[in-house]
Design a protein around this motif. Structure first.
Motif, mmCIF file in Angstrom:
data_model
loop_
_atom_site.group_PDB
_atom_site.id
_atom_site.type_symbol
_atom_site.label_atom_id
_atom_site.label_comp_id
_atom_site.label_asym_id
_atom_site.label_seq_id
_atom_site.Cartn_x
_atom_site.Cartn_y
_atom_site.Cartn_z
ATOM 1 N N SER A 97 4.466 -4.766 11.234
ATOM 2 C CA SER A 97 3.329 -3.843 11.105
ATOM 3 C C SER A 97 3.469 -2.623 12.016
ATOM 4 C CB SER A 97 2.015 -4.566 11.431
ATOM 5 O OG SER A 97 2.028 -5.063 12.763
ATOM 6 N N ASN A 143 17.616 -1.577 6.135
ATOM 7 C CA ASN A 143 16.409 -2.411 6.086
ATOM 8 C C ASN A 143 16.524 -3.580 7.055
ATOM 9 O OD1 ASN A 143 17.135 -1.816 2.846
ATOM 10 N ND2 ASN A 143 15.084 -1.225 3.516
ATOM 11 N N TYR A 198 11.021 -2.375 2.086
ATOM 12 C CA TYR A 198 10.309 -1.100 2.210
ATOM 13 C C TYR A 198 10.285 -0.580 3.651
ATOM 14 C CZ TYR A 198 8.672 -2.072 -2.512
ATOM 15 O OH TYR A 198 8.623 -2.346 -3.863
ATOM 16 N N TYR A 252 12.929 -7.092 4.385
ATOM 17 C CA TYR A 252 11.849 -6.100 4.239
ATOM 18 C C TYR A 252 12.438 -4.858 3.550
ATOM 19 C CZ TYR A 252 9.167 -8.914 7.561
ATOM 20 O OH TYR A 252 8.486 -9.928 8.188
ATOM 21 N N GLU A 278 0.840 -1.192 0.000
ATOM 22 C CA GLU A 278 0.000 0.000 0.000
ATOM 23 C C GLU A 278 0.877 1.244 0.000
ATOM 24 O OE1 GLU A 278 -2.703 -0.202 3.238
ATOM 25 O OE2 GLU A 278 -3.572 -2.109 2.602
ATOM 26 N N THR A 279 0.480 2.240 -0.754
ATOM 27 C CA THR A 279 1.317 3.428 -0.879
ATOM 28 C C THR A 279 1.124 4.406 0.271
ATOM 29 O OG1 THR A 279 -0.402 4.449 -2.255
ATOM 30 C CG2 THR A 279 1.378 3.279 -3.385
ATOM 31 N N GLY A 280 -0.020 4.377 0.954
ATOM 32 C CA GLY A 280 -0.223 5.244 2.111
ATOM 33 C C GLY A 280 -0.439 6.695 1.746
ATOM 34 N N ARG A 321 4.621 5.526 7.843
ATOM 35 C CA ARG A 321 5.128 6.027 6.575
ATOM 36 C C ARG A 321 6.151 7.151 6.794
ATOM 37 N NH1 ARG A 321 3.433 2.001 4.889
ATOM 38 N NH2 ARG A 321 1.925 1.608 3.223
ATOM 39 N N HIS A 339 3.882 6.584 -1.331
ATOM 40 C CA HIS A 339 4.976 5.624 -1.468
ATOM 41 C C HIS A 339 4.828 4.552 -0.392
ATOM 42 C CE1 HIS A 339 7.043 7.044 2.119
ATOM 43 N NE2 HIS A 339 6.869 8.291 1.707
ATOM 44 N N GLU A 340 5.655 3.511 -0.505
ATOM 45 C CA GLU A 340 5.538 2.364 0.392
ATOM 46 C C GLU A 340 6.549 2.377 1.532
ATOM 47 O OE1 GLU A 340 4.511 -1.493 -1.841
ATOM 48 O OE2 GLU A 340 5.662 -0.339 -3.310
ATOM 49 N N PHE A 341 7.464 3.314 1.546
ATOM 50 C CA PHE A 341 8.550 3.292 2.517
ATOM 51 C C PHE A 341 8.051 3.683 3.903
ATOM 52 C CE2 PHE A 341 10.517 4.434 -1.610
ATOM 53 C CZ PHE A 341 11.179 3.231 -1.814
ATOM 54 N N ALA A 342 8.474 2.903 4.916
ATOM 55 C CA ALA A 342 8.044 3.158 6.287
ATOM 56 C C ALA A 342 9.206 2.947 7.236
ATOM 57 C CB ALA A 342 6.892 2.235 6.663
#
Length: 359
Positions: free
Chosen positions: A25, A41, A70, A68, A1-3, A29, A7-10
């Motif tokens: 989880s 990462n 992202y 992971y 999910e892009t949020g 973001r 983008h997907e980076f969190a």
């Protein structure tokens, strides 16, 4: 999910590790302007350690079982990087670092003048001594414990599934239908408002009756014993419905024993469990009694005049039986889960201390 930022980076939160487990989880973001600062990462077969956190959570760690790409670590988290010559099973090491005696040693190295935040120095962390069996035994221990973990996680998922099924059943069974009649709660049940005794009579010596003051005396919709009082002002009986009349208003439980009921609750007597489940079903309705203040409450008049939908006695019995059977099944599964966790603790105590050798 892009949020929200497209983008997907969190970035991981410090709450992403606990008790040897990694929870991907637990992340948020990254703001676009901070993406260039994200460097590390979570990597497969590594351990993430919380180097800066509250006194209770500092030093917590978690084993990472996959890459992971992202997700990124903040500066408050460390990730292990093993020397090539080191013969270490990372999963085994995660179990060691989360085992009570070693977890406590890690926390004891934390320093800081703030009572709310502590920090672990890398040198202090690396100097903590641990037993080091051969790599083959490390692997055998990690395999045995991870098998129990898999059993625990499977049971947790089953319990969660059963709870979802029960929630759906409540929505279907308790939704008013043709033939149900509207009654005021005070017309169909006996309501007894609580009254707090003087604190002079509180005790922990089992003198008098257990005291149920409010939500602090309730766990998993059952009353628990924290204090006793020798001055019994108002009482509730085993099986009575306990309704919170002070913030948060409307939360429902069952009295596990006869007790003195304080001013934060009222006791409701009814002929079947149907009313207990129905009051849980309508718990969200009590939000309308919030006045916007930090402390909300309702009186006996409001509770007695609460309108509820009631089916026939036979239908009430049928609904209560279905839902109580579901509760009994969930309770039995939770007992199994507790047993599995107890077994794991026993295994950790014997395997991680060398009392039992697998090789």
């Amino acid at each position: 999910e892009t949020g929200i930022y497209g983008h997907e980076f969190a970035v991981l939160k410090t709450s992403c590790v606990s008790g040897g487990y990694f929870y991907p989880s637990e992340s948020k973001r990254i703001h676009p302007k901070d993406i260039n600062q994200a460097k590390v990462n979570p990597s497969k077969d590594a351990i993430i350690i919380s180097r800066m956190n509250t006194p209770a959570l500092v030093g917590e760690c978690g084993y990472v079982n996959e890459n992971y790409k992202y997700l990124f670590l903040p500066d408050r988290l460390w990730q292990t990087c093993f020397r090539r010559a080191a013969k270490i099973n990372a999963r085994w090491l995660a179990y060691i670092l989360s085992f009570n005696s070693y977890s406590r040693k890690i926390k004891e190295t934390a320093t800081g003048t703030s009572g709310s935040m502590k920090n672990i120095a890398k040198e202090a962390f690396l100097n903590i001594g641990i037993p080091l069996p051969q790599e083959s035994e490390q692997t055998a221990i990690a395999t045995a414990l991870s098998d129990v973990d898999a059993l625990i996680q499977s049971m947790e998922k089953l319990i969660a599934k059963k709870r979802v099924i029960k929630q759906g059943a409540m929505q279907e069974l308790l939704k008013p239908k043709e033939g149900w009649v509207v009654k005021k709660l005070g017309e169909v049940a006996e309501i007894k408002m609580g009254q707090s005794p003087s604190s002079l009579y509180y005790n922990s010596c089992c003198v008098g009756l257990p005291l149920v003051q409010g939500n602090a005396d309730i766990v998993d919709r059952r009353t628990i014993i924290r204090n006793y009082t020798s001055q019994v002002t108002k009482s509730c009986n085993t099986g009575d419905i306990i309704l919170s009349v002070r913030a948060p208003v409307g939360e429902v439980a069952i009295a596990s024993f006869k007790a003195c009921s304080g001013r934060g609750v009222c006791a409701i007597s009814y002929s079947s469990l149907f009313l207990y489940y129905y009051l849980i079903f309508i718990e969200p309705q009590w939000e309308k009694y919030s006045t916007g203040s930090t402390f909300e409450s309702v009186n006996s008049k409001v509770i007695s005049s609460l309108e509820i939908n009631i089916p026939s006695i036979n239908e009430q019995t049928r609904i209560a039986t279905i839902l109580s059977d579901m509760d009994a099944e969930i309770t039995a599964l939770e007992a199994k889960l507790a047993k599995y966790k107890q077994i794991k603790q026993g295994m950790m105590q014997t395997l991680l201390t060398g009392r039992i050798r697998l090789i």
